[in-house]
Design a protein around this motif. Structure first.
Motif, PDB file in Angstrom:
ATOM      1  N   TRP A 293       0.799  -0.958   0.119  1.00 51.93           N
ATOM      2  CA  TRP A 293       0.166  -0.155   0.053  1.00 51.93           C
ATOM      3  C   TRP A 293       1.003   1.201   0.088  1.00 51.93           C
ATOM      4  O   TRP A 293       2.169   1.112   0.117  1.00 51.93           O
ATOM      5  CB  TRP A 293      -1.041   0.149   1.352  1.00 51.93           C
ATOM      6  N   HIS A 294       0.285   2.329  -0.138  1.00 57.24           N
ATOM      7  CA  HIS A 294       1.117   3.623  -0.528  1.00 57.24           C
ATOM      8  C   HIS A 294       0.753   4.504   0.898  1.00 57.24           C
ATOM      9  O   HIS A 294      -0.032   5.479   0.894  1.00 57.24           O
ATOM     10  CB  HIS A 294       0.637   4.464  -1.748  1.00 57.24           C
ATOM     11  N   PRO A 295       1.647   4.495   1.817  1.00 52.50           N
ATOM     12  CA  PRO A 295       1.353   5.540   2.906  1.00 52.50           C
ATOM     13  C   PRO A 295       1.417   7.080   2.696  1.00 52.50           C
ATOM     14  O   PRO A 295       0.478   7.620   3.389  1.00 52.50           O
ATOM     15  CB  PRO A 295       2.503   5.134   4.048  1.00 52.50           C
ATOM     16  N   ALA A 296       2.265   7.422   1.800  1.00 49.23           N
ATOM     17  CA  ALA A 296       2.420   8.603   1.718  1.00 49.23           C
ATOM     18  C   ALA A 296       1.196   9.454   0.907  1.00 49.23           C
ATOM     19  O   ALA A 296       0.630  10.390   1.220  1.00 49.23           O
ATOM     20  CB  ALA A 296       3.454   8.633   0.606  1.00 49.23           C
ATOM     21  N   ARG A 297       0.404   8.473  -0.123  1.00 47.13           N
ATOM     22  CA  ARG A 297      -0.872   8.664  -0.334  1.00 47.13           C
ATOM     23  C   ARG A 297      -1.891   9.002   0.580  1.00 47.13           C
ATOM     24  O   ARG A 297      -2.583   9.782   0.548  1.00 47.13           O
ATOM     25  CB  ARG A 297      -1.283   7.756  -1.610  1.00 47.13           C
ATOM     26  N   ALA A 298      -1.848   8.062   1.656  1.00 48.74           N
ATOM     27  CA  ALA A 298      -2.660   8.134   2.885  1.00 48.74           C
ATOM     28  C   ALA A 298      -2.445   9.283   3.571  1.00 48.74           C
ATOM     29  O   ALA A 298      -3.480  10.180   3.780  1.00 48.74           O
ATOM     30  CB  ALA A 298      -2.688   6.958   3.561  1.00 48.74           C
ATOM     31  N   VAL A 299      -1.267   9.810   3.862  1.00 50.30           N
ATOM     32  CA  VAL A 299      -0.912  11.077   4.393  1.00 50.30           C
ATOM     33  C   VAL A 299      -1.443  12.405   3.623  1.00 50.30           C
ATOM     34  O   VAL A 299      -2.070  13.311   4.065  1.00 50.30           O
ATOM     35  CB  VAL A 299       0.460  11.041   4.533  1.00 50.30           C
ATOM     36  N   LEU A 300      -1.432  12.413   2.314  1.00 53.25           N
ATOM     37  CA  LEU A 300      -1.647  13.374   1.308  1.00 53.25           C
ATOM     38  C   LEU A 300      -3.295  13.451   1.589  1.00 53.25           C
ATOM     39  O   LEU A 300      -3.964  14.279   1.614  1.00 53.25           O
ATOM     40  CB  LEU A 300      -1.167  13.089  -0.034  1.00 53.25           C
ATOM     41  N   ALA A 301      -4.016  12.331   1.412  1.00 57.67           N
ATOM     42  CA  ALA A 301      -5.403  12.347   1.486  1.00 57.67           C
ATOM     43  C   ALA A 301      -6.103  12.757   2.957  1.00 57.67           C
ATOM     44  O   ALA A 301      -6.936  13.471   2.850  1.00 57.67           O
ATOM     45  CB  ALA A 301      -6.037  10.921   1.268  1.00 57.67           C
TER      46      ALA A 301
ATOM     47  N   ALA B 124      -5.979  22.210  -1.811  1.00 58.92           N
ATOM     48  CA  ALA B 124      -5.880  22.150  -3.162  1.00 58.92           C
ATOM     49  C   ALA B 124      -4.524  21.721  -3.635  1.00 58.92           C
ATOM     50  O   ALA B 124      -4.150  21.059  -4.452  1.00 58.92           O
ATOM     51  CB  ALA B 124      -6.289  23.562  -3.850  1.00 58.92           C
ATOM     52  N   LEU B 125      -3.413  22.298  -2.859  1.00 67.54           N
ATOM     53  CA  LEU B 125      -2.108  21.692  -3.135  1.00 67.54           C
ATOM     54  C   LEU B 125      -1.648  20.200  -2.850  1.00 67.54           C
ATOM     55  O   LEU B 125      -1.012  19.473  -3.480  1.00 67.54           O
ATOM     56  CB  LEU B 125      -1.047  22.491  -2.124  1.00 67.54           C
ATOM     57  N   ALA B 126      -2.375  19.581  -1.637  1.00 66.73           N
ATOM     58  CA  ALA B 126      -2.070  18.289  -1.277  1.00 66.73           C
ATOM     59  C   ALA B 126      -2.982  17.496  -2.500  1.00 66.73           C
ATOM     60  O   ALA B 126      -2.518  16.356  -2.784  1.00 66.73           O
ATOM     61  CB  ALA B 126      -2.894  18.145   0.025  1.00 66.73           C
TER      62      ALA B 126
ATOM     63  N   THR C  86      -2.935  14.149  -7.307  1.00 70.97           N
ATOM     64  CA  THR C  86      -3.630  13.907  -8.707  1.00 70.97           C
ATOM     65  C   THR C  86      -2.071  13.725  -9.789  1.00 70.97           C
ATOM     66  O   THR C  86      -2.163  12.852 -10.504  1.00 70.97           O
ATOM     67  CB  THR C  86      -4.135  15.376  -9.421  1.00 70.97           C
ATOM     68  N   ILE C  87      -0.986  14.217  -9.566  1.00 68.15           N
ATOM     69  CA  ILE C  87       0.279  14.261 -10.180  1.00 68.15           C
ATOM     70  C   ILE C  87       0.814  12.875  -9.839  1.00 68.15           C
ATOM     71  O   ILE C  87       1.385  12.097 -10.814  1.00 68.15           O
ATOM     72  CB  ILE C  87       1.549  15.125  -9.682  1.00 68.15           C
ATOM     73  N   VAL C  88       0.770  12.229  -8.602  1.00 71.03           N
ATOM     74  CA  VAL C  88       1.407  11.058  -8.214  1.00 71.03           C
ATOM     75  C   VAL C  88       0.420   9.864  -8.728  1.00 71.03           C
ATOM     76  O   VAL C  88       1.034   8.926  -9.352  1.00 71.03           O
ATOM     77  CB  VAL C  88       1.469  10.815  -6.572  1.00 71.03           C
ATOM     78  N   THR C  89      -0.765   9.896  -8.721  1.00 72.86           N
ATOM     79  CA  THR C  89      -1.826   8.809  -9.207  1.00 72.86           C
ATOM     80  C   THR C  89      -1.748   8.925 -10.761  1.00 72.86           C
ATOM     81  O   THR C  89      -2.298   8.057 -11.340  1.00 72.86           O
ATOM     82  CB  THR C  89      -2.832   8.893  -8.831  1.00 72.86           C
ATOM     83  N   GLY C  90      -1.481  10.313 -11.337  1.00 66.77           N
ATOM     84  CA  GLY C  90      -1.776  10.286 -12.771  1.00 66.77           C
ATOM     85  C   GLY C  90      -2.949  10.250 -13.374  1.00 66.77           C
ATOM     86  O   GLY C  90      -3.661  10.335 -14.342  1.00 66.77           O
ATOM     87  N   GLN C  91      -4.097  10.530 -12.307  1.00 65.37           N
ATOM     88  CA  GLN C  91      -5.431  10.519 -12.277  1.00 65.37           C
ATOM     89  C   GLN C  91      -5.919  12.176 -12.597  1.00 65.37           C
ATOM     90  O   GLN C  91      -6.487  12.665 -11.454  1.00 65.37           O
ATOM     91  CB  GLN C  91      -6.258   9.779 -11.425  1.00 65.37           C
TER      92      GLN C  91
ATOM     93  N   SER D  81     -10.037   8.046  -0.945  1.00 67.05           N
ATOM     94  CA  SER D  81      -8.998   7.633  -0.164  1.00 67.05           C
ATOM     95  C   SER D  81      -8.633   6.096  -0.531  1.00 67.05           C
ATOM     96  O   SER D  81      -7.419   5.820  -0.745  1.00 67.05           O
ATOM     97  CB  SER D  81      -9.326   7.370   1.379  1.00 67.05           C
ATOM     98  N   ALA D  82      -9.845   5.419  -0.720  1.00 61.62           N
ATOM     99  CA  ALA D  82      -9.555   3.971  -1.345  1.00 61.62           C
ATOM    100  C   ALA D  82      -8.757   4.069  -2.709  1.00 61.62           C
ATOM    101  O   ALA D  82      -8.031   3.278  -2.982  1.00 61.62           O
ATOM    102  CB  ALA D  82     -10.876   3.089  -1.216  1.00 61.62           C
ATOM    103  N   PHE D  83      -9.396   4.994  -3.652  1.00 63.28           N
ATOM    104  CA  PHE D  83      -9.003   4.810  -5.125  1.00 63.28           C
ATOM    105  C   PHE D  83      -7.599   5.342  -5.208  1.00 63.28           C
ATOM    106  O   PHE D  83      -7.045   4.794  -6.042  1.00 63.28           O
ATOM    107  CB  PHE D  83      -9.872   5.896  -5.689  1.00 63.28           C
ATOM    108  N   VAL D  84      -6.951   6.354  -4.529  1.00 64.95           N
ATOM    109  CA  VAL D  84      -5.752   6.595  -4.520  1.00 64.95           C
ATOM    110  C   VAL D  84      -4.631   5.498  -4.113  1.00 64.95           C
ATOM    111  O   VAL D  84      -3.610   5.685  -4.480  1.00 64.95           O
ATOM    112  CB  VAL D  84      -5.391   7.995  -3.707  1.00 64.95           C
ATOM    113  N   GLN D  85      -5.278   4.521  -3.406  1.00 68.40           N
ATOM    114  CA  GLN D  85      -4.397   3.419  -2.974  1.00 68.40           C
ATOM    115  C   GLN D  85      -4.338   2.362  -4.033  1.00 68.40           C
ATOM    116  O   GLN D  85      -3.307   1.808  -4.587  1.00 68.40           O
ATOM    117  CB  GLN D  85      -4.888   2.808  -1.719  1.00 68.40           C
ATOM    118  N   ALA D  86      -5.596   2.049  -4.424  1.00 64.66           N
ATOM    119  CA  ALA D  86      -5.720   0.797  -5.476  1.00 64.66           C
ATOM    120  C   ALA D  86      -6.380   1.385  -7.050  1.00 64.66           C
ATOM    121  O   ALA D  86      -6.226   0.494  -7.970  1.00 64.66           O
ATOM    122  CB  ALA D  86      -6.571  -0.279  -5.051  1.00 64.66           C
TER     123      ALA D  86
END
Length: 368
Positions: A115-123, A180-182, A187-192, A238-243
């Motif tokens: 899993w991606h802890p950094a994405r969880a922190v950003l969320a 907005a910044l987070a 968005t950049i990390v996931t490419g979505q 939050s689930a989407f940015v993980q999987a």
């Protein structure tokens, strides 16, 4: 010829003659019993000496201004503690719960890899910044409208005059910018890139809750938007940015935390129902009335545990989430039978605690 002797008056006549002379000169008492002139003058002089002096005339020359008295002293400037209180820390569990639950649901949905802890922190930063931002925006908008002038809850920065409205607005916009910044980083990390539209919608919803010319929070729609954005969107996002997918765990979990978030808002609005009605703020509690509002609060609090019953068949450890009822049930009892604003504030705090226990607990059940 001998001069005739003067006729001598008897003593009574002499006394009458002297009194007549005195009366002619103004020194004898008058027939009506009033004092003679000399005595009159002395009496007037004594009266003038003993009479109190008239109050001095106001320097401004305007008696109306003098009657108004001194103006009220200005309110003390807001301290750091006041600004922290303005963030309404008791509502922050509503931001933590969906991120924790959604992250746990996302871990289940990951096909392979960690899993991606950094994405969880950003969320989590997005959710917390939005929650704090909407709290300050609510303080600003209700304050400038005068809605908070007679509130019974904790004093607000704008309405109390402790902080200038433009300063409160600047703080609210700063937290929206942080969200907005987070969100942009996610968005950049996931490419979505379509996530930018979701984030923009969340910020717009946060502002127009009490902001703008026609805030939807004044038309009984606050609970609906809280359910959507602090329930479904926050959990599923939050689930989407993980999987990069959203599973049933995320959707049903979002329904649960969204309902508890609605309960928190209902408790807050029940506390202020009289003042909101007088100010023209038509919250759901105002529209349905206090009795129906108390019943709705109970439904919002207990329905999520029906979802836990469903998950207990697939995740046996989900039964541990029922420990959250230790906070939920007292909150329901207080709202159903409580009478004072302080009791409703306690129910709000218990509801926030329930959201935290529910979201974190169910998220751990999914992830572990």
């Amino acid at each position: 010829m001998a001069r005739p002797k003067p006729q001598r008056l008897n003593p009574a006549d002499e006394l009458a003659k002297r009194e007549a002379a005195r009366a002619k000169n103004g020194s004898a008492p008058k027939a009506d019993g009033s004092a003679p002139k000399a005595a009159n003058g002395s009496a007037k002089k004594a009266q003038n000496h003993s009479a109190p002096k008239a109050a001095p005339r106001s320097r401004s020359g305007n008696p109306a201004k003098a009657a108004r008295g001194n103006p009220k002293p200005p309110p003390r400037p807001a301290t750091a503690a006041d600004w922290i209180a303005g963030a309404r820390l008791r509502t922050l569990p509503l931001a933590i719960a969906p991120v924790a639950l959604g992250t746990g649901a996302g871990v289940v949905a990951i096909a392979d890899g960690p899993w991606h802890p950094a994405r969880a922190v950003l969320a989590l930063v997005v959710a917390l910044a939005l929650q704090i931002g909407v709290n300050y925006a609510n303080d600003y908008s209700d304050g400038v409208r005068g809605t908070d002038d007679h509130r019974v809850g904790p004093a607000r920065l704008t309405a109390s005059g402790a902080a200038k409205p433009r300063h409160v607005l600047a703080v609210a916009l700063s937290f929206f910018a942080l969200a907005a910044l987070a969100g942009l980083t996610l968005t950049i990390v996931t490419g979505q890139w379509w996530l930018l539209a979701v984030g923009a919608a969340a910020i717009v919803a946060a502002w127009f809750y009490t902001g703008g010319r026609h805030p939807y929070g004044y038309y009984g729609l606050g609970e609906l938007f809280v359910f959507v954005f602090f329930g479904l969107v926050a959990t599923a996002g939050s689930a989407f940015v993980q999987a990069l997918t959203v599973n049933l765990e995320a959707w049903l979990g979002g329904v649960g935390v969204g309902l508890i978030a609605c309960a928190v808002l209902m408790a807050n609005n029940l506390r202020d129902v009289v003042q909101d009605k007088a100010a023209g703020k038509r919250t759901l509690a105002v529209l349905v009335g206090p009795l129906a509002g108390r019943i709705l609060f109970t439904i919002f609090m207990l329905a999520p545990f029906g979802i836990v019953v469903f998950w207990a068949f697939l995740y046996p450890t989900a039964t541990l989430v029922f420990f959250a009822l230790l906070a939920a049930l007292p909150a329901c009892v207080i709202v159903l039978w409580g009478k004072t604003p302080r009791e409703l504030l306690t129910a709000l705090q218990l509801a926030s605690l329930t959201a935290l226990l529910y979201g974190v607990g169910l998220g751990l059940v999914f992830a572990l």
